[in-house]
Design a protein around this motif. Structure first.
Motif, PDB file in Angstrom:
ATOM      1  N   LEU A 164      -6.116 115.297 -19.690  1.00 46.04           N
ATOM      2  CA  LEU A 164      -5.794 114.548 -20.902  1.00 46.04           C
ATOM      3  C   LEU A 164      -5.233 113.172 -20.538  1.00 46.04           C
ATOM      4  N   GLN A 217       2.957 112.587 -26.301  1.00 47.43           N
ATOM      5  CA  GLN A 217       2.871 112.812 -27.749  1.00 47.43           C
ATOM      6  C   GLN A 217       2.463 114.253 -28.036  1.00 47.43           C
ATOM      7  N   HIS A 218       1.495 114.746 -27.295  1.00 41.96           N
ATOM      8  CA  HIS A 218       1.044 116.128 -27.484  1.00 41.96           C
ATOM      9  C   HIS A 218       2.180 117.104 -27.163  1.00 41.96           C
ATOM     10  N   HIS A 247      -6.857 109.722 -21.722  1.00 42.66           N
ATOM     11  CA  HIS A 247      -6.165 109.045 -22.821  1.00 42.66           C
ATOM     12  C   HIS A 247      -4.832 108.425 -22.444  1.00 42.66           C
ATOM     13  N   PRO A 268      -5.985 117.645 -31.733  1.00 41.77           N
ATOM     14  CA  PRO A 268      -6.010 116.180 -31.770  1.00 41.77           C
ATOM     15  C   PRO A 268      -4.772 115.604 -32.465  1.00 41.77           C
ATOM     16  N   PRO A 269      -4.336 114.404 -32.043  1.00 37.73           N
ATOM     17  CA  PRO A 269      -3.169 113.762 -32.674  1.00 37.73           C
ATOM     18  C   PRO A 269      -3.401 113.557 -34.175  1.00 37.73           C
ATOM     19  N   THR A 286      -0.870 108.755 -20.158  1.00 39.48           N
ATOM     20  CA  THR A 286       0.283 109.656 -20.142  1.00 39.48           C
ATOM     21  C   THR A 286       1.080 109.615 -21.445  1.00 39.48           C
ATOM     22  N   ASP A 287       1.008 108.504 -22.171  1.00 42.54           N
ATOM     23  CA  ASP A 287       1.706 108.457 -23.463  1.00 42.54           C
ATOM     24  C   ASP A 287       1.125 109.479 -24.431  1.00 42.54           C
ATOM     25  N   THR A 288      -0.175 109.665 -24.374  1.00 43.08           N
ATOM     26  CA  THR A 288      -0.830 110.656 -25.235  1.00 43.08           C
ATOM     27  C   THR A 288      -0.386 112.063 -24.852  1.00 43.08           C
ATOM     28  N   VAL A 289      -0.274 112.324 -23.545  1.00 40.06           N
ATOM     29  CA  VAL A 289       0.190 113.640 -23.091  1.00 40.06           C
ATOM     30  C   VAL A 289       1.599 113.880 -23.629  1.00 40.06           C
TER      31      VAL A 289
END
Length: 179
Positions: free
Chosen positions: A78, A89-90, A82, A123-124, A84-87
């Motif tokens: 992930l 957030q998840h 996308h 998904p976010p 590390t900020d997305t990770v």
């Protein structure tokens, strides 16, 4: 070469989209991380992110769990696609999706793994599902029913489907007792 017991046991939603080696050994953490191609620097970063989100005890249980290398591989995947900020957030969804808090004892680890997988695969902007997701491919591969099940709008077969290894063949002629 047949698949290892670990590779068979975890096959399903946990491994969907990951390249899992047939000889996966989750009992040997360093080897499993290497088999799943999880980079040491990325792994350290993931551990730190989990420790930021979860209380100390729960973070330790999740990171120490047997399926952790698979979650780490998913987080790395992930992050590569996308960022590390997305990770992060998840993973922050674990604070809002508190279904894992209802469990105690040994069930807590399983609930933490399920909640983490759900938070990483949803998904976010999409609310986390109330129930864990079921992998259709995994369900079909483990099904004991035959393909003769009723299609939508059709009547179901009159007899229940029985796996081939449990079907009883008729006795051979003359094999029974005689008087």
């Amino acid at each position: 070469m047949s698949a290892s017991s670990d590779a068979k046991r975890v096959w399903g939603p946990l491994t969907e989209g990951l390249t899992v080696p047939r000889d996966l050994d989750l009992g040997n953490r360093p080897r499993a991380l290497k088999q799943l191609k999880v980079q040491p620097a990325a792994h350290s970063q993931m551990v730190a992110m989990v420790k930021e989100v979860l209380p100390e005890r729960e973070a330790g249980l999740l990171i120490g769990s047997r399926p952790w290398p698979l979650l780490a591989a998913r987080m790395q995947q992930l992050g590569e696609h996308h960022g590390t900020d997305t990770v992060a957030q998840h993973l922050n969804r674990l604070t809002t999706n508190t279904s894992w808090q209802e469990a105690t004892g040994p069930a807590l680890v399983g609930r933490l793994v399920d909640a983490t997988l759900t938070s990483l695969t949803t998904p976010p902007g999409t609310p986390a599902p109330a129930r864990p997701r079921v992998s259709a491919a995994a369900a079909r591969s483990r099904s004991t029913t035959t393909p003769a099940a009723a299609a939508p709008g059709r009547q179901a077969p009159a007899e229940a489907a029985v796996p081939a290894h449990r079907q009883q063949a008729a006795p051979a002629r003359g094999a029974g007792r005689t008087r």
